[in-house]
Scaffold this active site. Structure first.
Site, PDB file in Angstrom:
ATOM      1  N   CYS A 289      24.314  32.876  -9.729  1.00  0.00           N
ATOM      2  CA  CYS A 289      24.494  34.331  -9.894  1.00  0.00           C
ATOM      3  C   CYS A 289      24.373  35.100  -8.581  1.00  0.00           C
ATOM      4  CB  CYS A 289      23.487  34.880 -10.895  1.00  0.00           C
ATOM      5  SG  CYS A 289      23.506  33.991 -12.443  1.00  0.00           S
TER       6      CYS A 289
ATOM      7  N   HIS B 225      22.010  42.158 -10.692  1.00  0.00           N
ATOM      8  CA  HIS B 225      22.612  41.105 -11.503  1.00  0.00           C
ATOM      9  C   HIS B 225      22.333  41.434 -12.961  1.00  0.00           C
ATOM     10  CE1 HIS B 225      23.831  37.409 -13.193  1.00  0.00           C
ATOM     11  NE2 HIS B 225      22.611  37.011 -13.483  1.00  0.00           N
TER      12      HIS B 225
ATOM     13  N   ASN C 137      26.239  38.227 -19.275  1.00  0.00           N
ATOM     14  CA  ASN C 137      25.900  37.671 -17.961  1.00  0.00           C
ATOM     15  C   ASN C 137      27.109  36.898 -17.442  1.00  0.00           C
ATOM     16  OD1 ASN C 137      24.945  36.208 -15.801  1.00  0.00           O
ATOM     17  ND2 ASN C 137      23.100  35.454 -16.832  1.00  0.00           N
TER      18      ASN C 137
HETATM   19  N1  ACO Z   1      19.129  34.287 -32.101  1.00  0.00           N
HETATM   20  C1  ACO Z   1      18.001  34.275 -32.829  1.00  0.00           C
HETATM   21  N2  ACO Z   1      16.855  33.694 -32.406  1.00  0.00           N
HETATM   22  C2  ACO Z   1      16.885  33.128 -31.191  1.00  0.00           C
HETATM   23  C3  ACO Z   1      18.034  33.125 -30.381  1.00  0.00           C
HETATM   24  C4  ACO Z   1      19.192  33.729 -30.892  1.00  0.00           C
HETATM   25  N3  ACO Z   1      20.326  33.775 -30.199  1.00  0.00           N
HETATM   26  N4  ACO Z   1      17.750  32.494 -29.234  1.00  0.00           N
HETATM   27  C5  ACO Z   1      16.457  32.107 -29.299  1.00  0.00           C
HETATM   28  N5  ACO Z   1      15.929  32.495 -30.484  1.00  0.00           N
HETATM   29  C6  ACO Z   1      14.584  32.296 -30.975  1.00  0.00           C
HETATM   30  C7  ACO Z   1      13.893  31.149 -30.274  1.00  0.00           C
HETATM   31  O1  ACO Z   1      14.223  29.921 -30.897  1.00  0.00           O
HETATM   32  C8  ACO Z   1      12.436  31.527 -30.468  1.00  0.00           C
HETATM   33  O2  ACO Z   1      12.056  31.143 -31.771  1.00  0.00           O
HETATM   34  P1  ACO Z   1      10.619  30.451 -32.046  1.00  0.00           P
HETATM   35  O3  ACO Z   1       9.616  31.485 -31.584  1.00  0.00           O
HETATM   36  O4  ACO Z   1      10.648  30.202 -33.500  1.00  0.00           O
HETATM   37  O5  ACO Z   1      10.624  29.237 -31.179  1.00  0.00           O
HETATM   38  C9  ACO Z   1      12.437  33.055 -30.415  1.00  0.00           C
HETATM   39  O6  ACO Z   1      13.795  33.447 -30.644  1.00  0.00           O
HETATM   40  C10 ACO Z   1      11.984  33.612 -29.081  1.00  0.00           C
HETATM   41  O7  ACO Z   1      12.633  32.902 -28.020  1.00  0.00           O
HETATM   42  P2  ACO Z   1      12.335  33.261 -26.519  1.00  0.00           P
HETATM   43  O8  ACO Z   1      13.035  32.265 -25.660  1.00  0.00           O
HETATM   44  O9  ACO Z   1      10.870  33.445 -26.316  1.00  0.00           O
HETATM   45  O10 ACO Z   1      13.066  34.677 -26.393  1.00  0.00           O
HETATM   46  P3  ACO Z   1      13.037  35.666 -25.181  1.00  0.00           P
HETATM   47  O11 ACO Z   1      12.515  36.958 -25.658  1.00  0.00           O
HETATM   48  O12 ACO Z   1      12.408  35.074 -23.939  1.00  0.00           O
HETATM   49  O13 ACO Z   1      14.593  35.843 -24.852  1.00  0.00           O
HETATM   50  C11 ACO Z   1      16.259  35.087 -23.283  1.00  0.00           C
HETATM   51  C12 ACO Z   1      15.352  34.715 -24.448  1.00  0.00           C
HETATM   52  C13 ACO Z   1      17.171  36.182 -23.738  1.00  0.00           C
HETATM   53  C14 ACO Z   1      17.058  33.872 -22.868  1.00  0.00           C
HETATM   54  C15 ACO Z   1      15.391  35.591 -22.103  1.00  0.00           C
HETATM   55  O14 ACO Z   1      14.349  34.702 -21.858  1.00  0.00           O
HETATM   56  C16 ACO Z   1      16.185  35.767 -20.822  1.00  0.00           C
HETATM   57  O15 ACO Z   1      17.011  36.642 -20.707  1.00  0.00           O
HETATM   58  N6  ACO Z   1      15.899  34.955 -19.805  1.00  0.00           N
HETATM   59  C17 ACO Z   1      16.477  35.119 -18.462  1.00  0.00           C
HETATM   60  C18 ACO Z   1      17.919  34.741 -18.365  1.00  0.00           C
HETATM   61  C19 ACO Z   1      18.363  34.962 -16.936  1.00  0.00           C
HETATM   62  O16 ACO Z   1      17.798  35.733 -16.185  1.00  0.00           O
HETATM   63  N7  ACO Z   1      19.317  34.305 -16.453  1.00  0.00           N
HETATM   64  C20 ACO Z   1      19.680  34.564 -15.054  1.00  0.00           C
HETATM   65  C21 ACO Z   1      20.246  33.507 -14.458  1.00  0.00           C
HETATM   66  S1  ACO Z   1      21.619  32.881 -15.365  1.00  0.00           S
HETATM   67  C22 ACO Z   1      22.529  31.907 -14.283  1.00  0.00           C
HETATM   68  O17 ACO Z   1      22.165  31.702 -13.174  1.00  0.00           O
HETATM   69  C23 ACO Z   1      23.748  31.283 -14.852  1.00  0.00           C
END
Ligand code: ACO
Length: 337
Positions: free
Chosen positions: A120, A262, A292
Site C-alpha cells: 500500500c 491510505h 482498500n
Molecule cells: N462479517 C462478519 N463478521 C466478521 C467479518 C465479516 N466480514 N470479518 C470478521 N468477522 C468476525 C470475526 O470472525 C470475529 O468474530 P469472533 O469474535 O467470533 O472471532 C469478529 O468479527 C471480530 O473480528 P476482528 O478481526 O476482531 O474485527 P476488527 O474489528 O479488528 O475488524 C478488520 C477487522 C476490518 C480487518 C480490521 O482489523 C482492519 O481494518 N485491520 C487493518 C487492515 C489494514 O490496515 N490493512 C492495511 C494494509 S492492507 C495491504 O497492505 C494490502
C-alpha cells in the site's frame, strides 16, 4: 550524463489521473457470497462498495488509463516521459514488469521502466524514488503510478479479508521546475519493518512456495492478514511517519490543509486524524466508495480531491501510507506548479 535540468531544486506534481473499473460490488452483494452483513462491514470498516475489474481489465490497463489521464492534465505527451514507476504487488505477469507493459500501451518509448513492490505504500515510495532520480540524476520528469487488482489475490471465501479490498489505479506526473515560488515535494519519511512480514502476506505462488497443488488447495495464494495486529501498527506507523515528514519540512499540522491517507479502514483514518492534531476535517476520504485499493489508494484519492477543486494551488498536502512488509511512508508537498 548531461541532462538539461541536472541542477533542478524543486519537483512538482503537474498532473494526476485515476481509473476505477465500472463494475461495483456492494456490501449487499457480499452478503450473498460470505457470512457477513452490510452493517458489520460499514461499522467495522466504513466501506459500502468497491470497484472490481472484469475480464480483460488487468493491472496494466488500469495503470495505462490513469497514466493517460495524468499526462493529459499535465499537458505532456507520452513520448516526453523519462521514467515510469509502477507501485503494485498485483502485476499482470511476474515477467516482464508492469511498467514496461504500460510504456508499450501508452507509447512512452523514451522512458526507463520499473515496478516497485511496497504494497500500500508503493505510490508514496514511488514519489520518493522519482524525486531522487530527478534531483540526483537530472531526469526532467517521471510518471508514478499506484495500481492494484486485489480481486485477483483475494480469497472470496474468507469474510475476514474479502470485504476490504477493491481494484483501481492512480497516477501522478512529476516534473523538475525552476519557476520561482514553487516548492513542490518538500519532505518525506519512509520506513519498513520486515520482521512483521507474516502479519500481512501472500504465502504461496512465489519462489518459496510455488504455484503447487497444495498452495492452491490450501488457499495460500491469497492475501492473509492478522487484521487486529495490522490495525495497531498501521495507526502507529502512519502517525509517526506523518509527524516526521512534517518536522523535516519545518511545518506542523496547523500548516497542513489536506491529508491524503491510505484508505484501509475508516477507524484507522479516524485514529490517525485524532492523533495528528485532532484534524478529521482535513482528511480526504473516499474509502466508502472504493474500499482498500492498496498502492492505488493515495493517488486515486489525490486525483479525486484535486478534480473536485478541494486541493488548490498553495495548499499544503500530507500524503501518508502503510502496507504489507510492513512499509510506510509520508510526504509533505505544496500543491501547484
Ligand atoms: N462479517 C462478519 N463478521 C466478521 C467479518 C465479516 N466480514 N470479518 C470478521 N468477522 C468476525 C470475526 O470472525 C470475529 O468474530 P469472533 O469474535 O467470533 O472471532 C469478529 O468479527 C471480530 O473480528 P476482528 O478481526 O476482531 O474485527 P476488527 O474489528 O479488528 O475488524 C478488520 C477487522 C476490518 C480487518 C480490521 O482489523 C482492519 O481494518 N485491520 C487493518 C487492515 C489494514 O490496515 N490493512 C492495511 C494494509 S492492507 C495491504 O497492505 C494490502
Amino acid at each position: 550524463m548531461t541532462r538539461k535540468d541536472s541542477h533542478a531544486k524543486t519537483v512538482c506534481i503537474t498532473g494526476t489521473g485515476s481509473y476505477l473499473p465500472e463494475k461495483v460490488l456492494t456490501n449487499f452483494d457480499l452478503e450473498k457470497m460470505v457470512e457477513t452483513t452490510d452493517e458489520w462491514i460499514r461499522t467495522r470498516t466504513g466501506i459500502r462498495e468497491r470497484h472490481i475489474a472484469q475480464n480483460g481489465e488487468g493491472t496494466c490497463l488500469m495503470a495505462a488509463q490513469s497514466a493517460l489521464r495524468a499526462l493529459r492534465s499535465a499537458d505532456m505527451s507520452p513520448e516526453e516521459v523519462e521514467i515510469i514507476i509502477v507501485g503494485t504487488f498485483t502485476p499482470d505477469m511476474l515477467l516482464p514488469n508492469t511498467a514496461c507493459l504500460v510504456q508499450d500501451r501508452i507509447g512512452a518509448e523514451n522512458a526507463l521502466c520499473f515496478d516497485l513492490s511496497a504494497a500500500c505504500s508503493g505510490f508514496v515510495y514511488g514519489l520518493e524514488v522519482a524525486r531522487g532520480l530527478i534531483l540526483g540524476s537530472g531526469y526532467r520528469n517521471a510518471l508514478v503510478i499506484g495500481v492494484e487488482k486485489l480481486s485477483a489475490v483475494t480469497d472470496w471465501r474468507d469474510r475476514n479479508t474479502c470485504v476490504l479490498f477493491g481494484d483501481g489505479g492512480g497516477a501522478a506526473v512529476l516534473e523538475a521546475t525552476d519557476k520561482s515560488g514553487r516548492r513542490g515535494l518538500l519532505a518525506s519519511a519512509m520506513g519498513a519493518d520486515g520482521s512483521l512480514a507474516d502479519l500481512l502476506n501472500i504465502p504461496g505462488g512465489g519462489s518459496r512456495m510455488g504455484l503447487t497443488r497444495h498452495a492452491i488447495d490450501d488457499r495460500q495464494i491469497y492475501i492473509k492478514m492478522a487484521g487486529n495486529e495490522v490495525f495497531k501498527h498501521a495507526v502507529r506507523c502512519m502517525c509517526n511517519a506523518g509527524q516526521k515528514a512534517l518536522e523535516r519540512s519545518g511545518l506542523t499540522m496547523d500548516d497542513v490543509n489536506w491529508v491524503i491517507p491510505h484508505q484501509a479502514n475508516a477507524r484507522i483514518v479516524e485514529a490517525v486524524a485524532s492523533r495528528l492534531g485532532n484534524s478529521p476535517h482535513k482528511f480526504c476520504v473516499n474509502l466508502e466508495r472504493v474500499g482498500n485499493i492498496s498502492a492505488a489508494s493515495v493517488p486515486v484519492a489525490l486525483d479525486e480531491f484535486v478534480r473536485r477543486g478541494k486541493i488548490k494551488r498553495g495548499d499544503t498536502v500530507l500524503l501518508v501510507a502503510f502496507g504489507g512488509g510492513f512499509t510506510w511512508g509520508a510526504m509533505v508537498l505544496e500543491w501547484g506548479y
